[in-house]
Write a protein that holds these residues in place. Structure first.
Motif, PDB file in Angstrom:
ATOM      1  N   SER A   1      -1.774   2.432  -2.652  1.00 11.89           N
ATOM      2  CA  SER A   1      -2.751   3.357  -2.077  1.00 11.89           C
ATOM      3  C   SER A   1      -3.625   3.976  -3.158  1.00 11.89           C
ATOM      4  O   SER A   1      -4.822   4.217  -2.944  1.00 11.89           O
TER       5      SER A   1
ATOM      6  N   ASP B   1       0.916   0.764  11.555  1.00  7.65           N
ATOM      7  CA  ASP B   1       0.549   1.967  12.306  1.00  7.65           C
ATOM      8  C   ASP B   1       0.443   3.216  11.421  1.00  7.65           C
ATOM      9  O   ASP B   1      -0.038   4.255  11.876  1.00  7.65           O
ATOM     10  N   LYS B   2       0.908   3.135  10.187  1.00  7.56           N
ATOM     11  CA  LYS B   2       0.844   4.292   9.296  1.00  7.56           C
ATOM     12  C   LYS B   2      -0.603   4.591   8.920  1.00  7.56           C
ATOM     13  O   LYS B   2      -1.391   3.696   8.620  1.00  7.56           O
ATOM     14  N   VAL B   3      -0.963   5.862   8.953  1.00  2.00           N
ATOM     15  CA  VAL B   3      -2.328   6.277   8.597  1.00  2.00           C
ATOM     16  C   VAL B   3      -2.515   6.157   7.089  1.00  2.00           C
ATOM     17  O   VAL B   3      -1.722   6.689   6.308  1.00  2.00           O
ATOM     18  N   ARG B   4      -3.558   5.436   6.698  1.00  4.14           N
ATOM     19  CA  ARG B   4      -3.854   5.253   5.269  1.00  4.14           C
ATOM     20  C   ARG B   4      -5.261   5.747   5.009  1.00  4.14           C
ATOM     21  O   ARG B   4      -6.237   5.036   5.255  1.00  4.14           O
ATOM     22  N   GLU B   5      -5.337   6.944   4.482  1.00  2.09           N
ATOM     23  CA  GLU B   5      -6.619   7.608   4.284  1.00  2.09           C
ATOM     24  C   GLU B   5      -7.496   6.820   3.327  1.00  2.09           C
ATOM     25  O   GLU B   5      -7.060   6.373   2.263  1.00  2.09           O
TER      26      GLU B   5
ATOM     27  N   CYS C   1       0.837  -1.198   0.000  1.00  2.00           N
ATOM     28  CA  CYS C   1       0.000   0.000   0.000  1.00  2.00           C
ATOM     29  C   CYS C   1       0.874   1.251   0.000  1.00  2.00           C
ATOM     30  O   CYS C   1       0.677   2.174   0.788  1.00  2.00           O
ATOM     31  N   GLY C   2       1.856   1.241  -0.904  1.00  2.80           N
ATOM     32  CA  GLY C   2       2.707   2.401  -1.085  1.00  2.80           C
ATOM     33  C   GLY C   2       2.091   3.365  -2.073  1.00  2.80           C
ATOM     34  O   GLY C   2       0.862   3.524  -2.129  1.00  2.80           O
TER      35      GLY C   2
ATOM     36  N   THR D   1      -0.546  -7.404   8.689  1.00  7.03           N
ATOM     37  CA  THR D   1       0.870  -7.625   8.372  1.00  7.03           C
ATOM     38  C   THR D   1       1.114  -9.061   7.930  1.00  7.03           C
ATOM     39  O   THR D   1       2.233  -9.407   7.562  1.00  7.03           O
TER      40      THR D   1
ATOM     41  N   VAL E   1       0.460  -4.971   4.653  1.00 16.28           N
ATOM     42  CA  VAL E   1       1.473  -3.922   4.722  1.00 16.28           C
ATOM     43  C   VAL E   1       2.558  -4.327   5.714  1.00 16.28           C
ATOM     44  O   VAL E   1       2.390  -5.251   6.504  1.00 16.28           O
ATOM     45  N   ARG E   2       3.676  -3.607   5.670  1.00 18.07           N
ATOM     46  CA  ARG E   2       4.753  -3.857   6.630  1.00 18.07           C
ATOM     47  C   ARG E   2       4.637  -2.959   7.859  1.00 18.07           C
ATOM     48  O   ARG E   2       5.082  -3.317   8.947  1.00 18.07           O
ATOM     49  N   ARG E   3       4.046  -1.772   7.664  1.00 18.89           N
ATOM     50  CA  ARG E   3       3.931  -0.816   8.769  1.00 18.89           C
ATOM     51  C   ARG E   3       2.454  -0.546   9.060  1.00 18.89           C
ATOM     52  O   ARG E   3       1.842   0.359   8.484  1.00 18.89           O
TER      53      ARG E   3
END
Length: 433
Positions: A19, A51-55, A14-15, A64, A47-49
């Motif tokens: 995204s 905690d990152k906010v993904r709107e 989801c980069g 994960t 995803v790998r991270r």
């Protein structure tokens, strides 16, 4: 009539691209459903991270555990945009085993081990689509696999990396040096912090392997592709190119031998005439020139990278794969029936532009011409200029007729050994004539 049960899609990555895929799936949900014949539902995002906010993506969809996601059994299509060879290869083959078709943008994996993916898809009756792996939004893979399936393709030549084209275009139009043009590309976001994959030709070589395999119906792996980067291209090279009515591009060239018995795939900088359609491709755009027996010459042009263009190609594949799911059908699989060998670069017939620093005295040109003759390479044109700074040196530029690359390389090595040749300033192939 529209089916009410949605087709479930798992998104791996989801980069920048992933995204954008998720965003389009959400904002264009009604249109996609109308085109497919059933709604599509984003069922999970690996995803790998986490905690990152993904709107725009519900937190409960984030995981994960990509392996568990593709093993769920209720997933219809897996979209893979994580890149790299592993774990992408294992995740894709696992998806096939659990009844999901796959849409991928993974040029590195397809170039290195596409045969494994095709075999796994075939065993489990699933689709493998990958339009986004080459040239971003430009429709290219599907025309080669489907629209030109009844034709014989003899050559595919193109600009398939936007970063390198931007750099070379700036060097050409502004007179900037390589480092200066690279800095500008980095500042504008066209070049990565580590641009090696682009400027050394690895990215283009992977795409060349994919294109050659499809065009010639034979297996071509990344290791089969001859590769040269463009970091040694100088402002002086562009000046010489302009004197010939040419410019310089980093080209991916895939060719079928004249006798049809083998193929070649290569990536390297080359001079091309300003009259050639590829010469006018500017900035970070891509373009691919296809030569086929019946269709003639075709050119595909457009943005070759970026989140939105690449996502457009991914979504196009997603629509096609979902339609196949509804119709219980499959799209085209691997076509490698010709099993043609891949020839070495030494067997490629091409032209050279060679710039030499030589002693400025009588007889030098005759010595140089003798070396070319001894290696069976015919000279087309010669230009000699005395150095303005004196020093008893001159610049000699030789452009050859077409000859095997091995003979041309041998000629250059022999020239280096002449006492009157102070150095080989530049070597550039000439294409597109």
């Amino acid at each position: 009539m529209m089916r009410t049960r949605p087709l479930k899609v798992a998104l791996l990555g989801c980069g920048v691209v992933g995204s954008e895929v998720a965003r389009i799936m959400t904002t264009h949900a009604d249109d996609l459903a109308a085109r497919i014949g059933a709604p599509v539902e984003l069922a999970g995002v690996a995803v790998r991270r986490p905690d990152k906010v993904r709107e725009g993506i519900a937190p409960e969809l984030i995981t994960t555990d990509a392996t568990a996601l593709v093993k769920r059994g209720d997933i219809d299509v897996v979209v893979e945009v994580i890149g790299g060879v592993e774990p992408a290869r294992t995740l894709i083959t696992t998806a096939f085993e659990h009844g999901a078709s796959v849409v991928s943008a993974n040029k590195a994996l397809l170039a290195q081990d596409g045969a494994t993916l095709y075999a796994a898809a075939g065993r489990h009756g699933q689709d493998l689509y990958y339009e986004a792996a080459v040239a971003g939004a430009i429709p290219l893979i599907r025309p080669l696999r489907e629209s030109l399936a009844g034709d014989k393709i003899n050559r595919v030549m193109g600009i398939v990396n936007g970063t390198t084209n931007f750099i070379l275009d700036k060097m050409d139009t502004s007179g900037a040096g390589y480092s200066e043009a690279l800095d500008e590309a980095t500042a504008l976001g066209y070049a990565e912090a580590d641009p090696t994959a682009d400027v050394e030709g690895f990215d283009a070589a992977a795409k060349a392997a994919i294109l050659a395999g499809i065009a010639f119906h034979t297996r071509v792996r990344l290791d089969d592709v001859y590769r040269e980067g463009m970091t040694e291209v100088t402002a002086a090279d562009f000046a010489s190119a302009k004197e010939m009515g040419c410019t310089i591009k980093l080209l991916a060239i895939c060719e079928r031998a004249a006798d049809g018995g083998s193929v070649t795939a290569r990536v390297h900088p080359a001079m091309i005439p300003l009259s050639h359609p590829l010469a006018s491709v500017r900035e970070a755009y891509n373009a691919v020139f296809v030569e086929a027996e019946a269709a003639g010459r075709l050119m595909f042009y457009g943005p070759g990278a970026g989140g939105s263009p690449t996502a457009s190609a991914v979504l196009g594949d997603l629509v096609a794969v979902c339609r196949n799911k509804l119709n219980e059908a499959n799209g085209p699989g691997e076509s490698a029936y010709t099993q043609l060998p891949v020839s070495s670069m030494g067997e490629v017939v091409t032209r050279y532009h060679i710039s030499l620093d030589v002693a400025d005295k009588p007889g030098v040109l005759a010595q140089v011409a003798t070396v070319f003759a001894e290696h069976g390479v015919s000279i087309d044109t010669v230009r000699q200029h005395g150095r303005q700074d004196g020093g008893g040196e001159a610049s000699l530029v030789v452009v050859t007729h077409r000859a095997p690359d091995a003979a041309l390389s041998g000629t250059v090595e022999a020239l280096r050994k002449l006492d009157t040749v102070r150095g080989v300033a530049s070597i550039m192939r000439v294409e597109g004539e």
